[in-house]
Design a protein around this motif. Structure first.
Motif, PDB file in Angstrom:
ATOM      1  N   ARG A 116       8.973  -6.976  -0.556  1.00 15.90           N
ATOM      2  CA  ARG A 116       9.206  -7.218  -1.982  1.00 15.90           C
ATOM      3  C   ARG A 116       9.101  -5.899  -2.734  1.00 15.90           C
ATOM      4  NH1 ARG A 116       6.222 -11.802  -5.679  1.00 15.90           N
ATOM      5  NH2 ARG A 116       6.907 -13.062  -3.882  1.00 15.90           N
ATOM      6  N   VAL A 117      10.145  -5.548  -3.477  1.00 15.52           N
ATOM      7  CA  VAL A 117      10.165  -4.377  -4.353  1.00 15.52           C
ATOM      8  C   VAL A 117      10.891  -4.755  -5.644  1.00 15.52           C
ATOM      9  CG1 VAL A 117      10.148  -2.723  -2.429  1.00 15.52           C
ATOM     10  CG2 VAL A 117      12.330  -3.477  -3.377  1.00 15.52           C
ATOM     11  N   MET A 118      10.790  -3.897  -6.643  1.00 13.43           N
ATOM     12  CA  MET A 118      11.502  -4.068  -7.914  1.00 13.43           C
ATOM     13  C   MET A 118      11.160  -5.389  -8.610  1.00 13.43           C
ATOM     14  SD  MET A 118      13.043  -1.246  -8.512  1.00 13.43           S
ATOM     15  CE  MET A 118      14.033  -1.694  -9.935  1.00 13.43           C
ATOM     16  N   GLU A 119       9.915  -5.845  -8.442  1.00  9.01           N
ATOM     17  CA  GLU A 119       9.427  -7.027  -9.110  1.00  9.01           C
ATOM     18  C   GLU A 119       8.049  -6.719  -9.678  1.00  9.01           C
ATOM     19  OE1 GLU A 119       9.534 -10.621  -6.842  1.00  9.01           O
ATOM     20  OE2 GLU A 119      11.432 -10.116  -5.857  1.00  9.01           O
ATOM     21  N   PRO A 120       7.549  -7.541 -10.599  1.00 14.51           N
ATOM     22  CA  PRO A 120       6.196  -7.312 -11.112  1.00 14.51           C
ATOM     23  C   PRO A 120       5.172  -7.251  -9.982  1.00 14.51           C
ATOM     24  CG  PRO A 120       7.327  -8.895 -12.500  1.00 14.51           C
ATOM     25  CD  PRO A 120       8.212  -8.652 -11.309  1.00 14.51           C
ATOM     26  N   ASN A 121       4.280  -6.260 -10.079  1.00 12.00           N
ATOM     27  CA  ASN A 121       3.197  -6.057  -9.124  1.00 12.00           C
ATOM     28  C   ASN A 121       3.684  -5.634  -7.741  1.00 12.00           C
ATOM     29  OD1 ASN A 121       1.312  -6.819 -11.137  1.00 12.00           O
ATOM     30  ND2 ASN A 121       1.676  -8.975 -10.659  1.00 12.00           N
ATOM     31  N   ALA A 122       4.858  -5.002  -7.710  1.00 12.59           N
ATOM     32  CA  ALA A 122       5.412  -4.460  -6.472  1.00 12.59           C
ATOM     33  C   ALA A 122       5.982  -3.065  -6.749  1.00 12.59           C
ATOM     34  CB  ALA A 122       6.500  -5.372  -5.916  1.00 12.59           C
ATOM     35  N   LEU A 123       6.223  -2.317  -5.689  1.00 15.27           N
ATOM     36  CA  LEU A 123       6.757  -0.964  -5.822  1.00 15.27           C
ATOM     37  C   LEU A 123       8.113  -0.975  -6.519  1.00 15.27           C
ATOM     38  CD1 LEU A 123       6.410   2.077  -4.964  1.00 15.27           C
ATOM     39  CD2 LEU A 123       7.766   1.493  -2.944  1.00 15.27           C
ATOM     40  N   CYS A 124       8.289  -0.085  -7.501  1.00 18.73           N
ATOM     41  CA  CYS A 124       9.592  -0.016  -8.170  1.00 18.73           C
ATOM     42  C   CYS A 124      10.090   1.417  -8.356  1.00 18.73           C
ATOM     43  CB  CYS A 124       9.539  -0.737  -9.515  1.00 18.73           C
ATOM     44  SG  CYS A 124       8.577   0.093 -10.777  1.00 18.73           S
ATOM     45  N   TRP A 125       9.308   2.403  -7.960  1.00 16.77           N
ATOM     46  CA  TRP A 125       9.735   3.795  -8.136  1.00 16.77           C
ATOM     47  C   TRP A 125       8.804   4.689  -7.344  1.00 16.77           C
ATOM     48  CZ3 TRP A 125      14.193   5.439  -9.843  1.00 16.77           C
ATOM     49  CH2 TRP A 125      14.379   6.731 -10.344  1.00 16.77           C
ATOM     50  N   THR A 126       9.279   5.864  -6.940  1.00 23.02           N
ATOM     51  CA  THR A 126       8.430   6.862  -6.303  1.00 23.02           C
ATOM     52  C   THR A 126       8.651   8.185  -7.020  1.00 23.02           C
ATOM     53  OG1 THR A 126      10.130   7.432  -4.662  1.00 23.02           O
ATOM     54  CG2 THR A 126       8.548   5.699  -4.076  1.00 23.02           C
ATOM     55  N   GLU A 127       7.621   9.028  -7.015  1.00 21.41           N
ATOM     56  CA  GLU A 127       7.721  10.250  -7.814  1.00 21.41           C
ATOM     57  C   GLU A 127       6.914  11.365  -7.171  1.00 21.41           C
ATOM     58  OE1 GLU A 127       8.123  10.176 -12.379  1.00 21.41           O
ATOM     59  OE2 GLU A 127       5.989  10.447 -11.990  1.00 21.41           O
ATOM     60  N   LEU A 128       7.506  12.547  -7.167  1.00 20.31           N
ATOM     61  CA  LEU A 128       6.849  13.741  -6.649  1.00 20.31           C
ATOM     62  C   LEU A 128       6.576  14.702  -7.797  1.00 20.31           C
ATOM     63  CD1 LEU A 128       5.956  15.658  -4.309  1.00 20.31           C
ATOM     64  CD2 LEU A 128       8.330  16.467  -4.242  1.00 20.31           C
ATOM     65  N   TYR A 129       5.306  14.973  -8.048  1.00 19.06           N
ATOM     66  CA  TYR A 129       4.914  16.101  -8.887  1.00 19.06           C
ATOM     67  C   TYR A 129       4.763  17.290  -7.944  1.00 19.06           C
ATOM     68  CZ  TYR A 129       3.675  13.221 -12.988  1.00 19.06           C
ATOM     69  OH  TYR A 129       3.699  12.381 -14.079  1.00 19.06           O
ATOM     70  N   THR A 130       5.448  18.380  -8.219  1.00 15.70           N
ATOM     71  CA  THR A 130       5.485  19.469  -7.257  1.00 15.70           C
ATOM     72  C   THR A 130       5.246  20.828  -7.898  1.00 15.70           C
ATOM     73  OG1 THR A 130       6.894  20.616  -5.635  1.00 15.70           O
ATOM     74  CG2 THR A 130       8.007  19.565  -7.491  1.00 15.70           C
ATOM     75  N   THR A 131       4.700  21.731  -7.099  1.00 17.17           N
ATOM     76  CA  THR A 131       4.462  23.097  -7.560  1.00 17.17           C
ATOM     77  C   THR A 131       5.747  23.915  -7.615  1.00 17.17           C
ATOM     78  OG1 THR A 131       3.991  23.802  -5.297  1.00 17.17           O
ATOM     79  CG2 THR A 131       2.109  23.101  -6.638  1.00 17.17           C
TER      80      THR A 131
END
Length: 266
Positions: A131-146
């Motif tokens: 399950r993704v893209m629903e409430p209380n599930a994974l919907c995005w990933t993000e990299l903060y990078t140097t």
């Protein structure tokens, strides 16, 4: 957008390394309503976070001395061994060599040239999250990078990602990344890459992937998280054209974000 129709280069698994499994399960159950299902007596404490009987993530004990609690994002690969070679050729390093996980699939874990840790999952019996893209599930990933430029070059080389740079004011650029075949039309983005600002770098911030979980009420879920011991990184904030978001660290120090709205919209 994320989907469970996994293709190479798209996020297909997510797990949390935690120093106290019971405490982490209690926290995430209170915040997201997740339940826990053990992977069995031979899994070393590893198990699955579920919502409505479907897997939305996983959790396991910290295995390395000195390791800190963190969420790990996994990307689909048809060949973990080949991806490992591509990672090294592109300047990354191998943290966990490719290995079989019973009959579920094959995994490997890597570090990109900027220090961002991630993993890959080659499915066999277990395709990925249910399950993704629903409430209380994974919907995005993000990299903060140097080093955003180096990160984009690396992931393009390893996963054939493309990116769309979106100015956010001043000299801040947010790059939406997409894998070939990862969506339709304008909804191909599955994550973002963002340069850490100078003040963050001076404060000691390092490159880090983290997940966003969809919520129906960002403020209410934020209050539930902080009420159960999370610390604040970004309080609930409106992001024009995106939604309302917040970021916290769970009680063991693993960062994650909340968002109401579709982060692929701009």
């Amino acid at each position: 957008m994320l989907t469970t129709n996994y293709v190479p280069g798209t996020p297909n698994w997510l797990d949390l390394g935690a120093p106290d499994i019971d405490a982490a399960v209690s926290f995430y159950s209170a915040v997201f309503g997740w339940t826990f299902q053990s992977a069995g007596p031979d899994a070393g404490g590893y198990g699955f976070f579920q919502l409505g009987g479907e897997t939305v993530g996983a959790i396991g004990p910290l295995m390395d001395e000195g390791a800190r609690s963190a969420w790990t994002v996994y990307f689909h690969t048809p060949d973990a061994d080949a991806t490992g070679k591509a990672v090294e050729q592109a300047g990354g390093s191998v943290r966990v060599p490719p290995m079989d996980v019973f009959t579920a699939g094959r995994l490997a874990a890597f570090t990109d040239p900027t220090g961002g840790e991630f993993a890959v999952w080659q499915p066999v019996d277990v395709p990925g999250l249910e399950r993704v893209m629903e409430p209380n599930a994974l919907c995005w990933t993000e990299l903060y990078t140097t080093d955003a430029a180096a990160a984009k070059d690396f992931y393009r080389s390893v996963f054939s990602w493309s990116h769309q740079d979106m100015p956010m004011g001043g000299d801040v650029i947010y790059s939406v990344v997409s894998a070939p075949g990862g969506g339709e039309g304008d909804d191909t983005g599955h994550g973002g890459i963002m340069q850490l600002q100078e003040e963050n770098l001076k404060a000691g911030s390092t490159s880090e992937w983290h997940p966003y979980f969809g919520v129906t009420d960002c403020d209410a879920t934020f209050a539930a998280a902080t009420g159960h011991g999370a610390t604040v990184l970004i309080p609930p904030t409106d992001a024009p054209g995106v939604g309302r978001l917040a970021m916290v660290k769970d009680p063991a120090g693993a960062p994650f974000a909340l968002i109401k709205g579709d982060p692929t919209l701009s």
